[in-house]
Design an enzyme around this catalytic site. Structure first.
Site, PDB file in Angstrom:
ATOM      1  CG  HIS A 319      55.236  42.826  59.940  1.00 44.97           C
ATOM      2  ND1 HIS A 319      56.234  43.577  60.076  1.00 44.97           N
ATOM      3  CD2 HIS A 319      54.626  44.159  59.343  1.00 44.97           C
ATOM      4  CE1 HIS A 319      56.338  44.172  60.186  1.00 44.97           C
ATOM      5  NE2 HIS A 319      55.527  44.977  58.928  1.00 44.97           N
ATOM      6  CB  ILE A 325      60.180  41.618  60.997  1.00 43.04           C
ATOM      7  CG1 ILE A 325      60.895  42.292  61.266  1.00 43.04           C
ATOM      8  CG2 ILE A 325      59.994  41.246  59.507  1.00 43.04           C
ATOM      9  CD1 ILE A 325      62.507  44.043  60.281  1.00 43.04           C
ATOM     10  N   GLY A 328      57.882  48.067  63.661  1.00 39.91           N
ATOM     11  CA  GLY A 328      58.309  48.944  64.199  1.00 39.91           C
ATOM     12  C   GLY A 328      57.923  49.830  65.483  1.00 39.91           C
ATOM     13  CB  VAL A 329      54.137  50.913  65.089  1.00 42.51           C
ATOM     14  CG1 VAL A 329      54.564  52.584  63.697  1.00 42.51           C
ATOM     15  CG2 VAL A 329      53.709  49.885  64.533  1.00 42.51           C
ATOM     16  CD  GLU A 333      51.491  50.724  72.004  1.00 45.59           C
ATOM     17  OE1 GLU A 333      51.375  51.446  71.704  1.00 45.59           O
ATOM     18  OE2 GLU A 333      50.307  50.156  73.579  1.00 45.59           O
TER      19      GLU A 333
END
Ligand code: ZN
Length: 412
Positions: A319, A325, A328-329, A333
């Site tokens: 990723h 990068i 976002g998840v 978390e």
């Protein structure tokens, strides 16, 4: 050390040095931090509510504003009062005689009570230096709280420069700092007033300096630099913890002091309140899914932690292969794990249970998180029960906010 509050109410009345308006100030015993109260709006002592630092500190929340809080805070800091309610009927904390000695004496007279609550010292771990235009702060670890302060006015025919060094404790503060009044230069008085500042200033509540000398009787020959120390001690109260370390400050201002406090807090220089070993004892997450490295602030409503994001993170492999990068998840978390640390710290009986997400609301992603970033994770607890927690989280790096939103978790 144990936090303290006051034994009973204390009232002060008088005019504000900047607004020239009359105010009544009521200090009340309290056990939930340092909170200002005006027009039914509570403003906790927190950097985010500072709206101005020019010549004084102004707090603002929901259009409610409180001016010139620093001299009172200076006394609270020295006396170890980290729990108190400060009620203001008016716009500005009364300036009284321009120093902090009246606050000091009246609070001492009413007396203090030690609370059960433990306040961790902010014991500086490593040296730090910090510039702002031509002003400068350097601080280094020490077993004591010491301030070295220099003021320099190269172009002034009288004041030139002053230097003062002091170990801060109750006795030294009372003898050498508390009586030092705020000061202004005669030639800047009109300019200040045109900016709406110093409207209540006069020879009774400020030391005025002309080109040739002091216009009123100084209480110390180096009264201005001592007053700067008084101000710095007040501004350090935004740490919400007692500072331990040695500070060297040259040509300081409220702005410099506050930027310094921000840096101390952001860099976690007061020591890991919770280090990685304790984090692992509190939450069940493990490699490669433990996303919090260190906790730098913890209180009953809030926790701030950070994660050092490295190119070696597993997720950067995919990723994305050519543009690493942080997903976002995973930032969400990391915020949730930070909230879980808070939860287990304050609910030790539930440490054998697992925290599970049941919802997120209004989550927005802004700046990207890249390899090399220090990712700060802040959680404010909105509601918490024995099996449930709702919190507001935000994450940021030096480039700004990356993610914010509400998180809801259950404990099973
Ligand atoms: Zn001041």
């Amino acid at each position: 050390m144990k936090s303290k509050t006051i034994k009973d109410k204390v009232v002060f009345e008088g005019y504000g040095i900047h607004t020239n308006s009359f105010s009544k100030l009521i200090l009340e015993p309290y056990e939930n931090g340092i909170v200002f109260l005006k027009d039914n709006v509570e403003i906790p002592l927190n950097l985010e509510y500072i709206s101005q630092t020019q010549r004084r500190i102004v707090l603002k929340k929901d259009n409610v504003q409180i001016e010139t809080i620093e001299h009172l805070l200076s006394v609270l800091n020295v006396l170890g009062i980290f729990d108190i309610k400060i009620v203001l009927e008016g716009d500005e904390i009364p300036i009284l005689d321009g120093s902090s000695v009246i606050f000091f004496e009246k609070i001492k007279e009413i007396g203090l009570v030690e609370l059960e609550k433990e306040i961790l010292e902010f014991k500086l771990l490593e040296p730090i230096e910090f510039y702002l235009n031509d002003s400068y702060i350097y601080a280094k670890p020490s077993e004591k709280f010491i301030i070295n302060y220099a003021i320099v006015y190269e172009n002034h025919s009288f004041l030139k420069s002053q230097f003062f060094r002091i170990e801060i404790n109750e006795e030294n503060y009372y003898n050498d700092v508390a009586r030092a009044r705020t000061y202004a230069f005669e030639e800047e008085v009109n300019e200040l007033r045109s900016k709406g500042l110093g409207k209540g200033g006069n020879l009774e509540n400020a030391l005025i300096i002309s080109k040739n000398g002091y216009l009123n009787e100084p209480r110390f020959l180096d009264e201005p630099v001592r007053h700067k120390i008084l101000d710095l001690i007040g501004d350090l109260m935004f740490l919400n913890r007692p500072f331990i370390g040695e500070i060297f400050c040259i040509k300081g201002s409220h702005k410099l002091h506050i930027e310094f406090v921000k840096k101390l807090l952001n860099d976690g220089l007061g020591g890991p309140i919770i280090d990685i070993n304790e984090i692992k004892s509190l939450i069940p997450h493990r490699y490669p899914f433990l996303l919090v490295d260190k906790v730098v602030h913890l209180d009953e409503n809030k926790i701030v932690a950070y994660k050092n994001v490295s190119i070696n993170e597993e997720f950067f492999n995919g990723h994305f292969p050519n543009y690493p990068i942080m997903p976002g998840v995973l930032i969400v978390e990391a915020l949730a794990q930070t909230g879980a640390i808070w939860y287990y710290k304050f609910n030790p009986d539930n440490r054998d249970k697992l925290p599970l997400f049941i919802g997120i609301e209004d989550v927005k992603f802004k700046n990207q998180v890249l390899p090399g970033d220090k990712l700060y994770l802040e959680i404010r607890v909105l509601r918490s029960g024995s099996r449930f927690i709702k919190m507001y989280g935000r994450a940021w790096t030096e480039r700004g906010i990356c993610c914010e939103g509400s998180l809801i978790a259950t404990i099973k």
